[in-house]
Design a protein around this motif. Structure first.
Motif, short mmCIF file in Angstrom:
data_model
loop_
_atom_site.label_atom_id
_atom_site.label_comp_id
_atom_site.label_asym_id
_atom_site.label_seq_id
_atom_site.Cartn_x
_atom_site.Cartn_y
_atom_site.Cartn_z
N GLY A 83 0.81 -1.20 0.00
CA GLY A 83 0.00 0.00 0.00
C GLY A 83 0.85 1.26 0.00
N ASN A 84 0.25 2.38 0.35
CA ASN A 84 0.96 3.65 0.22
C ASN A 84 1.90 3.98 1.39
N THR A 85 1.76 3.29 2.51
CA THR A 85 2.54 3.65 3.69
C THR A 85 3.76 2.76 3.95
N GLU A 110 -10.48 2.02 2.83
CA GLU A 110 -9.67 2.48 3.96
C GLU A 110 -10.64 3.11 4.95
N SER A 137 1.07 0.51 8.33
CA SER A 137 0.14 0.12 7.27
C SER A 137 -0.50 1.35 6.64
N SER A 138 -1.19 1.16 5.52
CA SER A 138 -1.90 2.27 4.89
C SER A 138 -2.95 2.84 5.84
N GLN A 142 -4.04 6.75 7.18
CA GLN A 142 -5.44 7.16 7.06
C GLN A 142 -5.99 7.62 8.40
N TRP A 182 -8.22 -1.73 6.36
CA TRP A 182 -8.30 -1.62 4.90
C TRP A 182 -9.03 -2.85 4.35
N VAL A 205 -6.80 10.36 1.88
CA VAL A 205 -5.55 9.69 1.52
C VAL A 205 -5.46 9.59 0.00
N GLY A 209 -1.27 2.50 -4.50
CA GLY A 209 -0.60 1.27 -4.12
C GLY A 209 0.64 1.17 -4.98
N GLU A 287 3.47 10.99 -1.53
CA GLU A 287 4.17 10.10 -0.60
C GLU A 287 5.11 10.89 0.31
#
Length: 334
Positions: A83-85, A110, A137-138, A142, A182, A205, A209, A287
C-alpha cells in the motif's frame, strides 16, 4: 463476531511469510515475488497472465506490506506489492527498496470502523478513545490524516498497534473503541460483525498502491527485464479484474477463504477500482507528505527525500497518478 480463522485466511496466516511457493515459467532467471494472500499470483493466474513466461517465479506469501519489504531489504524478495505507507516506513529506515510501479484506486475501503451501537458519530469523537491499527500500514496514515482533518492529533487517541487478527479479537471483545483497517477486512467486518463505518479515506488519503523492487534485482539486466514484463502483466490483469468483477470475486473467495459476497463487496468497493498509473511527480509529492507526517510524529527516524527511492523507468505511457479510480456504476456495497 467475525471468525478469527477467516481473517487469518485472508491475511495469509499467522507467520510473516510462507516461502517456497509454486514456480511458474521456464528459463534461467528466477524472480522472487513477495505476495499477500489472494494477491498478485491469484490475479495473474485468473487473468491468464502466467502463461508463456520465459522466466521463473518463486512466490512467498506475507501477512502485510511491512514484513514483505523487510524480506526485500534482506534480498529474499525481488519485487512485491504494498500500500501507500509501507514504502515510507521502509525508506525512512534506510531499507534497500525502489518503487517501480503504481496504481490508483478508491479509498472507500480504507476505513475506521466502530461497533454499531457505539456513541461515536464522527472522527472528532475519537478523542480520548482507543483505536487499533497496524503500525506502518496504509490504515496508519489514514487514521493520522482523518484525525488531523477533525482537528485532532495522534496524541489525542489511545493507539493500540495490532496486526489484523489481533485487532479483530480486540475489536470484537470491546477492548478497543475503533479499528482503522483496509479492504478486504473492511468488507469482512461490515458483513459479519456488528460494525459500521465512522469515516473512510476518501478525500483524505491518496489511494495509491505500489510495486516495489530490490535495487540488486534492478541492477541485474535479466531480472530487470523480467520485472518489466511482470509489471505489464499485472497492469493487464488489473484491467481484467475490472472487466470481470464477479469472476474475480469467485477466484479470490476460493483463494482466501472469504465468502463470495464479502469478496465481491471488496472488489466493488476498492480492490477492483484500481487503475495502473505512472510513478510521477504528483505521486512522489503525495508520498513525501506521508513521509514528512510520520517524521514529525517521530515514528520514522527523520526526514528523507522519497524521490530517492523511486525508479520511473517502467512508467512508459501510463496515465498520471491522479487519474480517477474506476467505479462500478451505481452498484452499492454495505
Amino acid at each position: 463476531m467475525l471468525p478469527v480463522g477467516l481473517l487469518l485466511a485472508a491475511c495469509g496466516g499467522p507467520s510473516a511469510a510462507d516461502a517456497g511457493g509454486s514456480v511458474d515459467g521456464k528459463g534461467d532467471v528466477t524472480l522472487n515475488v513477495g505476495d499477500q494472500k489472494g494477491g498478485y499470483e491469484a490475479i495473474l493466474r485468473a487473468a491468464g497472465e502466467l502463461k508463456d513466461l520465459d522466466y521463473r517465479i518463486k512466490w512467498s506469501t506475507f501477512t502485510s506490506g511491512p514484513p514483505l519489504l523487510e524480506a526485500m531489504n534482506a534480498k529474499a524478495v525481488d519485487i512485491g506489492g504494498v500500500g501507500n505507507t509501507p514504502p515510507v516506513f521502509a525508506a525512512g529506515a534506510g531499507s534497500k527498496i525502489v518503487v517501480v510501479g503504481a496504481s490508483h484506486g478508491s479509498a472507500a475501503g480504507e476505513a475506521i470502523v466502530v461497533p454499531k451501537d457505539s456513541p461515536l458519530k464522527r472522527p472528532a469523537d475519537l478523542k480520548g478513545r482507543s483505536v487499533a491499527v497496524a503500525q506502518g500500514s496504509s490504515a496508519h496514515f489514514q487514521l493520522v490524516a482523518s484525525l488531523k482533518k477533525a482537528g485532532l492529533g495522534i496524541g489525542d487517541v489511545k493507539l493500540k498497534y495490532l496486526q489484523p487478527a489481533d485487532a479483530l479479537a480486540a475489536f470484537s471483545r470491546g477492548k478497543v473503541d475503533a479499528w482503522a483497517i483496509w479492504d478486504p477486512y473492511t468488507s469482512q467486518v461490515l458483513r459479519t460483525a456488528d460494525a459500521r463505518v465512522l469515516t473512510t479515506g476518501e478525500g483524505v488519503v491518496n489511494g495509491l498502491g505500489f510495486q516495489v523492487a530490490s535495487p540488486s534485482a534492478l541492477k541485474d539486466p535479466a531480472k530487470s527485464k523480467a520485472i518489466g514484463d511482470l509489471l505489464e502483466r499485472l497492469r493487464r490483469a488489473q484491467d481484467w479484474v475490472f472487466a470481470h468483477p464477479e469472476e474475480w470475486a469467485k477466484v479470490w473467495s476460493k483463494d482466501t477463504g472469504l465468502p463470495y459476497e464479502i469478496a465481491l463487496d471488496s472488489v466493488k468497493r476498492s480492490q477492483g477500482t484500481r487503475v495502473p498509473v505512472a510513478v510521477d511527480a504528483a505521486a512522489v509529492a503525495s508520498e513525501q507528505e506521508i513521509a514528512d507526517t510520520f517524521a514529525e510524529l517521530k515514528l520514522i527516524p527523520g526526514k528523507f527525500a522519497f524521490e530517492d527511492f523511486v525508479d520511473p523507468r517502467f512508467n512508459g505511457r501510463l496515465p498520471a497518478s491522479s487519474t480517477a479510480p474506476r467505479t462500478y456504476g451505481k452498484a452499492t456495497v454495505r
